[in-house]
Design a protein around this motif. Sequence first.
Motif, mmCIF file in Angstrom:
data_model
loop_
_atom_site.group_PDB
_atom_site.id
_atom_site.type_symbol
_atom_site.label_atom_id
_atom_site.label_comp_id
_atom_site.label_asym_id
_atom_site.label_seq_id
_atom_site.Cartn_x
_atom_site.Cartn_y
_atom_site.Cartn_z
ATOM 1 N N UNK A 29 42.685 -5.472 49.194
ATOM 2 C CA UNK A 29 43.891 -5.708 48.427
ATOM 3 C C UNK A 29 44.476 -4.417 47.895
ATOM 4 N N UNK A 30 45.307 -4.579 46.880
ATOM 5 C CA UNK A 30 45.940 -3.404 46.296
ATOM 6 C C UNK A 30 45.021 -2.743 45.284
ATOM 7 N N UNK A 31 45.315 -1.480 44.977
ATOM 8 C CA UNK A 31 44.606 -0.738 43.934
ATOM 9 C C UNK A 31 43.105 -0.627 44.175
ATOM 10 N N UNK A 32 42.686 -0.636 45.433
ATOM 11 C CA UNK A 32 41.284 -0.429 45.764
ATOM 12 C C UNK A 32 40.388 -1.639 45.619
ATOM 13 N N UNK A 33 40.945 -2.807 45.334
ATOM 14 C CA UNK A 33 40.154 -4.029 45.199
ATOM 15 C C UNK A 33 39.867 -4.652 46.565
ATOM 16 N N UNK A 34 38.706 -5.295 46.648
ATOM 17 C CA UNK A 34 38.309 -6.035 47.842
ATOM 18 C C UNK A 34 37.673 -7.343 47.407
ATOM 19 N N UNK A 35 37.659 -8.302 48.332
ATOM 20 C CA UNK A 35 36.939 -9.546 48.084
ATOM 21 C C UNK A 35 36.336 -10.014 49.393
ATOM 22 N N UNK A 92 35.311 -10.604 43.644
ATOM 23 C CA UNK A 92 36.229 -9.458 43.671
ATOM 24 C C UNK A 92 35.468 -8.203 43.269
ATOM 25 N N UNK A 93 35.651 -7.133 44.027
ATOM 26 C CA UNK A 93 34.939 -5.885 43.727
ATOM 27 C C UNK A 93 35.880 -4.688 43.808
ATOM 28 N N UNK A 94 35.426 -3.635 43.118
ATOM 29 C CA UNK A 94 36.110 -2.352 43.212
ATOM 30 C C UNK A 94 35.046 -1.285 42.985
ATOM 31 N N UNK A 95 35.002 -0.251 43.810
ATOM 32 C CA UNK A 95 33.911 0.722 43.699
ATOM 33 C C UNK A 95 33.926 1.497 42.385
ATOM 34 N N UNK A 96 35.118 1.770 41.864
ATOM 35 C CA UNK A 96 35.195 2.636 40.694
ATOM 36 C C UNK A 96 36.335 2.164 39.799
ATOM 37 N N UNK A 97 35.986 1.730 38.605
ATOM 38 C CA UNK A 97 36.999 1.177 37.694
ATOM 39 C C UNK A 97 37.842 2.282 37.083
ATOM 40 N N UNK A 98 39.111 1.932 36.883
ATOM 41 C CA UNK A 98 40.052 2.825 36.218
ATOM 42 C C UNK A 98 40.525 2.137 34.961
ATOM 43 N N UNK A 99 40.898 2.934 33.980
ATOM 44 C CA UNK A 99 41.350 2.354 32.708
ATOM 45 C C UNK A 99 42.482 1.355 32.921
ATOM 46 N N UNK A 100 43.342 1.641 33.899
ATOM 47 C CA UNK A 100 44.499 0.768 34.146
ATOM 48 C C UNK A 100 44.101 -0.581 34.764
ATOM 49 N N UNK A 101 42.819 -0.734 35.125
ATOM 50 C CA UNK A 101 42.369 -2.018 35.677
ATOM 51 C C UNK A 101 42.112 -3.058 34.588
ATOM 52 N N UNK A 102 42.106 -2.643 33.347
ATOM 53 C CA UNK A 102 41.868 -3.589 32.256
ATOM 54 C C UNK A 102 42.967 -4.643 32.243
ATOM 55 N N UNK A 161 32.697 3.245 37.062
ATOM 56 C CA UNK A 161 31.588 2.414 37.562
ATOM 57 C C UNK A 161 32.151 1.228 38.342
ATOM 58 N N UNK A 162 31.301 0.571 39.163
ATOM 59 C CA UNK A 162 31.806 -0.537 39.988
ATOM 60 C C UNK A 162 32.188 -1.759 39.159
ATOM 61 N N UNK A 163 33.120 -2.515 39.739
ATOM 62 C CA UNK A 163 33.562 -3.770 39.133
ATOM 63 C C UNK A 163 33.145 -4.932 40.035
ATOM 64 N N UNK A 164 32.629 -5.989 39.415
ATOM 65 C CA UNK A 164 32.319 -7.220 40.134
ATOM 66 C C UNK A 164 32.798 -8.390 39.293
ATOM 67 N N UNK A 165 33.753 -9.140 39.804
ATOM 68 C CA UNK A 165 34.228 -10.353 39.145
ATOM 69 C C UNK A 165 33.897 -11.517 40.077
#
Lengths: 114, 115
Positions: A59-65, A76-86, A17-21
């Motif tokens: 940015x890296x790992x699919x992140x954008x801002x 900061x956003x990412x379209x699809x979270x991965x477990x390694x993003x924790x 799911x998407x990430x929004x920080x």
Amino acid sequence: AQSVTQLDSHVSVSEGTPVLLRCNYSSSYSPSLFWYVQHPNKGLQLLLKYTSAATLVKGINGFEAEFKKSETSFHLTKPSAHMSDAAEYFCVVRLRSNTGKLIFGQGTTLQVKP
Amino acid sequence: DTAVSQTPKYLVTQMGNDKSIKCEQNLGHDTMYWYKQDSKKFLKIMFSYNNKELIINETVPNRFSPKSPDKAHLNLHINSLELGDSAVYFCASSQDGGQGSYGYTFGSGTRLTVV
């Protein structure tokens, strides 16, 4: 005075799911803004930076801002979270002085559930 | 090759002792920094050196003394350690001498525990 405020101390998402920080900044001039990530018991890694060029920064790992001056935000956003993003994420502003001091936000803990 | 290396990675010591943390960068950067991360993960700058010259000295107890023998090294010496000094200390360097719009390269941190 320059400052950054991270609006959420903790964000929990499901994998895929998407990430929004969220990050808001305060600056009397166009700031330099960064997002750093800190994985557990690790150092700080630069994800991306805004330096008054394109307002959408990749940015890296699919992140954008996106830098939005009218809203004084740099979320900061990412379209699809991965477990390694924790990890812990820090929004940072750099002071435009001879010292170039960095001011860190309080951090947002991102939890990714399977 | 590690860009910014700190030693030791972990340091456990008793109150009242004196200890040092070393930092070296092989990036050719001319500015180096020490940051402290407290138990709530908040990061705050302590010191900055540019070409061996102190340019930032935040409100830090004078028990903390940075030393920069050359622009590739910035060591942190702490006298009479107190319980409140327990934290993670990060070294960092920057390629622009503190000006411009670049990020820092951080070391992996030194976790100091004072008992």
